[in-house]
Scaffold this motif. Sequence first.
Motif, short mmCIF file in Angstrom:
data_model
loop_
_atom_site.label_atom_id
_atom_site.label_comp_id
_atom_site.label_asym_id
_atom_site.label_seq_id
_atom_site.Cartn_x
_atom_site.Cartn_y
_atom_site.Cartn_z
N VAL A 62 0.84 -1.19 0.00
CA VAL A 62 0.00 0.00 0.00
C VAL A 62 0.87 1.24 0.00
O VAL A 62 1.80 1.37 0.78
CB VAL A 62 -0.96 0.02 1.22
CG1 VAL A 62 -0.20 -0.01 2.52
CG2 VAL A 62 -1.86 1.24 1.16
N GLY A 63 0.59 2.12 -0.95
CA GLY A 63 1.25 3.41 -0.96
C GLY A 63 0.36 4.39 -0.22
O GLY A 63 -0.84 4.19 -0.09
N SER A 73 -10.34 -3.41 -2.80
CA SER A 73 -9.93 -4.50 -3.71
C SER A 73 -8.84 -5.35 -3.08
O SER A 73 -8.84 -6.58 -3.22
CB SER A 73 -9.43 -3.90 -5.03
OG SER A 73 -10.47 -3.23 -5.71
N LEU A 74 -7.91 -4.70 -2.37
CA LEU A 74 -6.85 -5.45 -1.69
C LEU A 74 -7.41 -6.29 -0.55
O LEU A 74 -6.95 -7.41 -0.30
CB LEU A 74 -5.79 -4.49 -1.17
CG LEU A 74 -4.97 -3.74 -2.23
CD1 LEU A 74 -4.01 -2.76 -1.57
CD2 LEU A 74 -4.22 -4.71 -3.12
N SER A 75 -8.42 -5.75 0.14
CA SER A 75 -9.06 -6.51 1.20
C SER A 75 -9.72 -7.76 0.64
O SER A 75 -9.65 -8.85 1.22
CB SER A 75 -10.11 -5.65 1.92
OG SER A 75 -9.52 -4.57 2.60
N GLY A 119 2.94 -3.13 4.10
CA GLY A 119 1.82 -3.94 3.65
C GLY A 119 0.65 -3.90 4.60
O GLY A 119 0.01 -4.93 4.85
N VAL A 120 0.34 -2.72 5.13
CA VAL A 120 -0.73 -2.61 6.12
C VAL A 120 -2.06 -3.10 5.58
O VAL A 120 -2.91 -3.60 6.34
CB VAL A 120 -0.84 -1.14 6.62
CG1 VAL A 120 -1.22 -0.20 5.49
CG2 VAL A 120 -1.83 -1.03 7.77
N ALA A 121 -2.28 -3.02 4.27
CA ALA A 121 -3.55 -3.49 3.69
C ALA A 121 -3.74 -4.98 3.90
O ALA A 121 -4.87 -5.47 3.85
CB ALA A 121 -3.59 -3.17 2.19
N GLN A 122 -2.65 -5.70 4.13
CA GLN A 122 -2.74 -7.14 4.33
C GLN A 122 -2.94 -7.53 5.79
O GLN A 122 -3.14 -8.70 6.10
CB GLN A 122 -1.45 -7.83 3.83
CG GLN A 122 -1.03 -7.46 2.43
CD GLN A 122 0.41 -7.88 2.18
OE1 GLN A 122 0.90 -8.85 2.76
NE2 GLN A 122 1.10 -7.17 1.32
N SER A 123 -2.85 -6.56 6.70
CA SER A 123 -2.91 -6.89 8.13
C SER A 123 -4.26 -7.50 8.52
O SER A 123 -4.35 -8.22 9.51
CB SER A 123 -2.61 -5.65 8.98
OG SER A 123 -3.45 -4.58 8.64
N SER A 124 -5.31 -7.22 7.74
CA SER A 124 -6.62 -7.81 8.03
C SER A 124 -6.59 -9.34 7.89
O SER A 124 -7.35 -10.04 8.57
CB SER A 124 -7.68 -7.22 7.10
OG SER A 124 -7.31 -7.36 5.75
N VAL A 322 -12.41 -0.37 8.10
CA VAL A 322 -11.22 -0.32 7.24
C VAL A 322 -11.20 0.95 6.38
O VAL A 322 -10.32 1.80 6.52
CB VAL A 322 -11.13 -1.58 6.36
CG1 VAL A 322 -9.95 -1.48 5.41
CG2 VAL A 322 -11.01 -2.83 7.23
N GLN A 323 -12.17 1.07 5.47
CA GLN A 323 -12.20 2.27 4.63
C GLN A 323 -12.42 3.53 5.47
O GLN A 323 -11.85 4.58 5.19
CB GLN A 323 -13.28 2.16 3.55
CG GLN A 323 -12.84 1.46 2.29
CD GLN A 323 -13.01 -0.04 2.36
OE1 GLN A 323 -13.11 -0.60 3.45
NE2 GLN A 323 -13.05 -0.69 1.21
#
Length: 447
Positions: A62-63, A73-75, A119-124, A322-323
């Motif tokens: 994630v930028g 979309s990443l979630s 990669g915080v978007a992947q922490s979920s 999240v969002q």
Amino acid sequence: LRSVGEVCTLVFAGERYQQIAPGEFTINPNQAKDFEEVIETVAGKSPSLYGVVQCWTTEAGVGNGINSEELGSLSKLGCGTTLSLVQALVKGGLSTVPRLWLVTNGAQAVPNNHPVIPGVAQSSVWGMGKVISWEHPELNCTRIDLDPEETLEGKVDGLFKEIWSEDREDQVAWRGDGRYVARLVGSHHRQLVAQQADGKTQKPLSFRSEASYLITGGMGGLGLLVASWMVSKGAKHLILLGRRSPDDATRKKITELEMAGASVVVEKADVTDLESMKGVLQRIEESKRPLVGVIHSVMVLSNGVLRNQTWSSFEQVMEPKVQGAWHLHQLTQSQPLDFFVLFSSATSLLGSLGQGMANYSAANGFLDGLAHYRRTMGLPGLSIHWGAVSQVGRALGRDTETAAMLSKNGMGLISPAQVLESLELLMSGSDVEVGVMPIATDIGLGS
């Protein structure tokens, strides 16, 4: 794996289920039936399917400029495909249940002295993995976070070592040559709680009377509890944000805040709607009362065991947290905030204890990652894993039932007074991620 004689099947994202070569398939990540079909096909050819390695989340970096649609979309790429994969494995009727590895890339804040978490978007995915381990222990679900600064060859080597190892650690992160495993560590705040019980208190927290404070989920039970506490500590300008207009009981609470000397603005807005949130922040700016603190306390539940969940039920729960949190992060990161507090849950710390809350745990897992991500940027960030709170919100009317369930797992309910006591301690300190729950063992706040 092939070099040591193992049989490997590669599955790529594509438009539809298709075998493109011996041992290679494509499937549509958005079609649960494609997962079922590829598992059925592979298991049919190799009845002793040993394991499944989920690597699709490793590219989900994630930028800072990423928008909420891309984050969604990443979630879906991470949690949505993992949901379909788990369902295909547990519904497949396999004679031997394979192991499951969930692989991320820079999604955990390690090491402590210099955390790397692009990669915080992947922490979920890690939050979701906690519940997979509870609901399906037969999968031996292991989470592996690779070093985002490592070469591709280095990442592959580290992943192979984890898969090939007989080690029983199920939460592992690699950074350089360092291998980190997850452990719960008792908070130093427990000593402060004990001191307060003995009448020894630290300097009380106070809020700025000339500034504004935003509470999302501000008209929920927990949001109103915190709002009242903040007013008692000097806050004079509160913005309570929620998707619905306040009911009579909420209006009464707001009137009490106003009678205590506070100016309360009710914003009916959807925290997942970026344009609505821009409007909220613009109105705060125009008020000439600078925003100096944010508390993100929204909560949506749609419980169900993983076998029965859908991506729609995940989105319903994840998007507000999240969002919503991402919008707050982006819209306030240029402002000198005193605090940015995210209300997470014990589910993303311990799992859901059989309550069927994988979606909720995934959502809170992102909040935990975001708090660390903000700290690496030099911004305030605190994520609090709250246990079940008595007398407010969803626990109201179900305290006896909830307490009985928690008691079986050595835990208990948190009283509203304990919530506020803990919140003051944590907001006065420098911690990034802390769990708050009464627990029978020598872990966490309260006992």
